[in-house]
Design a protein around this motif. Structure first.
Motif, PDB file in Angstrom:
ATOM      1  N   ALA A   1      66.560  67.012  20.201  1.00 35.34           N
ATOM      2  CA  ALA A   1      67.944  66.923  19.749  1.00 35.34           C
ATOM      3  C   ALA A   1      68.468  65.538  20.127  1.00 35.34           C
ATOM      4  O   ALA A   1      68.082  64.985  21.164  1.00 35.34           O
ATOM      5  CB  ALA A   1      68.788  68.001  20.417  1.00 35.34           C
ATOM      6  N   THR A   2      69.327  64.998  19.287  1.00 31.27           N
ATOM      7  CA  THR A   2      69.792  63.632  19.495  1.00 31.27           C
ATOM      8  C   THR A   2      71.301  63.559  19.349  1.00 31.27           C
ATOM      9  O   THR A   2      71.875  64.207  18.467  1.00 31.27           O
ATOM     10  CB  THR A   2      69.137  62.686  18.478  1.00 31.27           C
ATOM     11  OG1 THR A   2      67.713  62.820  18.576  1.00 31.27           O
ATOM     12  CG2 THR A   2      69.498  61.242  18.766  1.00 31.27           C
ATOM     13  N   GLY A   3      71.907  62.754  20.201  1.00 34.89           N
ATOM     14  CA  GLY A   3      73.342  62.578  20.146  1.00 34.89           C
ATOM     15  C   GLY A   3      73.727  61.114  20.175  1.00 34.89           C
ATOM     16  O   GLY A   3      72.941  60.258  20.589  1.00 34.89           O
ATOM     17  N   TRP A   4      74.921  60.851  19.687  1.00 34.73           N
ATOM     18  CA  TRP A   4      75.530  59.526  19.784  1.00 34.73           C
ATOM     19  C   TRP A   4      76.786  59.647  20.640  1.00 34.73           C
ATOM     20  O   TRP A   4      77.577  60.586  20.478  1.00 34.73           O
ATOM     21  CB  TRP A   4      75.908  58.998  18.411  1.00 34.73           C
ATOM     22  CG  TRP A   4      74.753  58.507  17.588  1.00 34.73           C
ATOM     23  CD1 TRP A   4      74.027  59.213  16.685  1.00 34.73           C
ATOM     24  CD2 TRP A   4      74.206  57.180  17.589  1.00 34.73           C
ATOM     25  NE1 TRP A   4      73.053  58.418  16.128  1.00 34.73           N
ATOM     26  CE2 TRP A   4      73.148  57.165  16.658  1.00 34.73           C
ATOM     27  CE3 TRP A   4      74.508  56.002  18.272  1.00 34.73           C
ATOM     28  CZ2 TRP A   4      72.379  56.029  16.410  1.00 34.73           C
ATOM     29  CZ3 TRP A   4      73.755  54.870  18.025  1.00 34.73           C
ATOM     30  CH2 TRP A   4      72.708  54.889  17.107  1.00 34.73           C
ATOM     31  N   PHE A   5      76.943  58.672  21.503  1.00 29.68           N
ATOM     32  CA  PHE A   5      78.130  58.565  22.345  1.00 29.68           C
ATOM     33  C   PHE A   5      78.666  57.151  22.227  1.00 29.68           C
ATOM     34  O   PHE A   5      77.944  56.251  21.794  1.00 29.68           O
ATOM     35  CB  PHE A   5      77.775  58.864  23.815  1.00 29.68           C
ATOM     36  CG  PHE A   5      77.379  60.299  24.057  1.00 29.68           C
ATOM     37  CD1 PHE A   5      76.131  60.770  23.694  1.00 29.68           C
ATOM     38  CD2 PHE A   5      78.273  61.184  24.643  1.00 29.68           C
ATOM     39  CE1 PHE A   5      75.763  62.091  23.912  1.00 29.68           C
ATOM     40  CE2 PHE A   5      77.924  62.509  24.872  1.00 29.68           C
ATOM     41  CZ  PHE A   5      76.664  62.957  24.499  1.00 29.68           C
ATOM     42  N   ARG A   6      79.898  56.948  22.614  1.00 36.15           N
ATOM     43  CA  ARG A   6      80.449  55.591  22.589  1.00 36.15           C
ATOM     44  C   ARG A   6      81.317  55.357  23.816  1.00 36.15           C
ATOM     45  O   ARG A   6      81.891  56.306  24.375  1.00 36.15           O
ATOM     46  CB  ARG A   6      81.238  55.344  21.313  1.00 36.15           C
ATOM     47  CG  ARG A   6      82.523  56.143  21.167  1.00 36.15           C
ATOM     48  CD  ARG A   6      83.138  55.888  19.798  1.00 36.15           C
ATOM     49  NE  ARG A   6      84.400  56.605  19.614  1.00 36.15           N
ATOM     50  CZ  ARG A   6      85.074  56.621  18.475  1.00 36.15           C
ATOM     51  NH1 ARG A   6      84.611  55.964  17.399  1.00 36.15           N
ATOM     52  NH2 ARG A   6      86.227  57.278  18.388  1.00 36.15           N
ATOM     53  N   GLN A   7      81.376  54.098  24.200  1.00 35.34           N
ATOM     54  CA  GLN A   7      82.159  53.720  25.368  1.00 35.34           C
ATOM     55  C   GLN A   7      82.944  52.460  25.048  1.00 35.34           C
ATOM     56  O   GLN A   7      82.360  51.397  24.826  1.00 35.34           O
ATOM     57  CB  GLN A   7      81.257  53.500  26.573  1.00 35.34           C
ATOM     58  CG  GLN A   7      82.002  53.297  27.869  1.00 35.34           C
ATOM     59  CD  GLN A   7      81.093  53.419  29.076  1.00 35.34           C
ATOM     60  OE1 GLN A   7      79.866  53.345  28.975  1.00 35.34           O
ATOM     61  NE2 GLN A   7      81.680  53.622  30.251  1.00 35.34           N
TER      62      GLN A   7
ATOM     63  N   GLU B   1      85.785  55.805  29.593  1.00 27.60           N
ATOM     64  CA  GLU B   1      84.605  56.614  29.819  1.00 27.60           C
ATOM     65  C   GLU B   1      83.794  56.755  28.541  1.00 27.60           C
ATOM     66  O   GLU B   1      84.285  56.532  27.436  1.00 27.60           O
ATOM     67  CB  GLU B   1      85.017  58.000  30.329  1.00 27.60           C
ATOM     68  CG  GLU B   1      85.843  58.805  29.341  1.00 27.60           C
ATOM     69  CD  GLU B   1      86.279  60.143  29.904  1.00 27.60           C
ATOM     70  OE1 GLU B   1      87.319  60.664  29.442  1.00 27.60           O
ATOM     71  OE2 GLU B   1      85.585  60.674  30.781  1.00 27.60           O
ATOM     72  N   ARG B   2      82.535  57.145  28.726  1.00 24.64           N
ATOM     73  CA  ARG B   2      81.653  57.378  27.586  1.00 24.64           C
ATOM     74  C   ARG B   2      81.987  58.731  26.972  1.00 24.64           C
ATOM     75  O   ARG B   2      82.066  59.741  27.678  1.00 24.64           O
ATOM     76  CB  ARG B   2      80.197  57.335  28.052  1.00 24.64           C
ATOM     77  CG  ARG B   2      79.201  57.293  26.931  1.00 24.64           C
ATOM     78  CD  ARG B   2      77.790  57.026  27.448  1.00 24.64           C
ATOM     79  NE  ARG B   2      77.692  55.746  28.137  1.00 24.64           N
ATOM     80  CZ  ARG B   2      76.532  55.218  28.540  1.00 24.64           C
ATOM     81  NH1 ARG B   2      75.393  55.868  28.330  1.00 24.64           N
ATOM     82  NH2 ARG B   2      76.532  54.060  29.168  1.00 24.64           N
TER      83      ARG B   2
ATOM     84  N   ALA C   1      83.559  49.959  20.249  1.00 22.66           N
ATOM     85  CA  ALA C   1      82.911  50.477  21.441  1.00 22.66           C
ATOM     86  C   ALA C   1      81.437  50.099  21.414  1.00 22.66           C
ATOM     87  O   ALA C   1      80.913  49.664  20.375  1.00 22.66           O
ATOM     88  CB  ALA C   1      83.037  52.001  21.514  1.00 22.66           C
ATOM     89  N   VAL C   2      80.782  50.304  22.536  1.00 26.27           N
ATOM     90  CA  VAL C   2      79.329  50.278  22.561  1.00 26.27           C
ATOM     91  C   VAL C   2      78.855  51.687  22.231  1.00 26.27           C
ATOM     92  O   VAL C   2      79.299  52.659  22.863  1.00 26.27           O
ATOM     93  CB  VAL C   2      78.782  49.836  23.927  1.00 26.27           C
ATOM     94  CG1 VAL C   2      77.264  49.913  23.938  1.00 26.27           C
ATOM     95  CG2 VAL C   2      79.256  48.419  24.254  1.00 26.27           C
TER      96      VAL C   2
END
Length: 126
Positions: free
Chosen positions: A32-38, A43-44, A91-92
Motif C-alpha cells: 500500500a502506498t501513500g502520499w503526504f506533504r509538509q 507538520e507532515r 509543500a514537500v
C-alpha cells in the motif's frame, strides 16, 4: 525499501503536475502506498493513499476532487496527479509504502508506513 519521489516543480495557481513514486530495483506489488506533504514550518499531513491491490483510494478533504492517486505495478510506480493547484498546496511531497495489508483510515497515518524517501518540492505561485 527506499522510495524516490519526483515530478515536483514551480507552477502557477490552477496548474497541474504529475508526481511519481518509484522503488528502483524493487517491486511495488503488494505494498500500500501513500502520499503526504509538509509545508514549511508545519507538520507532515496525509494527502492520498492507495491499497496494495489498487481497489481503493483515499484522499484528504483538502485535495479531494483535485488530486488522483494511481498505481502501475508493471512500472513499479505510484503516481499522484495534482490539478487545479493552489498556493496552499505548496509543500514537500513524500511518498511512503507499507507491506501491511491495510485498508481504510489506517492508511491516513504516518505511523502505518515503514518505507519513506526524500520528498519532491511543489511550489505554487499565485
Amino acid at each position: 525499501v527506499q522510495l524516490q519521489a519526483s515530478g515536483g516543480g514551480l507552477v502557477q495557481a490552477g496548474g497541474s503536475l504529475r508526481l511519481s513514486c518509484a522503488t528502483p530495483g524493487r517491486t511495488f506489488s503488494g505494498y500500500a502506498t501513500g502520499w503526504f506533504r509538509q509545508a514549511p514550518g508545519k507538520e507532515r499531513l496525509f494527502v492520498a493513499a492507495i491499497t496494495w491491490s489498487g481497489d481503493s483510494t483515499y484522499y484528504a478533504d483538502a485535495v479531494k476532487g483535485r488530486f488522483t492517486i494511481a498505481r502501475d505495478d508493471a512500472e513499479n510506480t505510484v503516481y499522484l496527479q495534482v490539478t487545479t493547484l493552489k498556493p496552499e498546496d505548496t509543500a514537500v511531497y513524500y511518498c511512503a509504502s507499507t507491506r501491511r495489508n491495510l485498508v481504510g483510515s489506517p492508511l491516513r497515518f504516518i505511523e502505518s508506513y515503514a518505507n519513506w524517501g526524500p520528498g519532491t518540492l511543489v511550489t505554487v505561485s499565485s
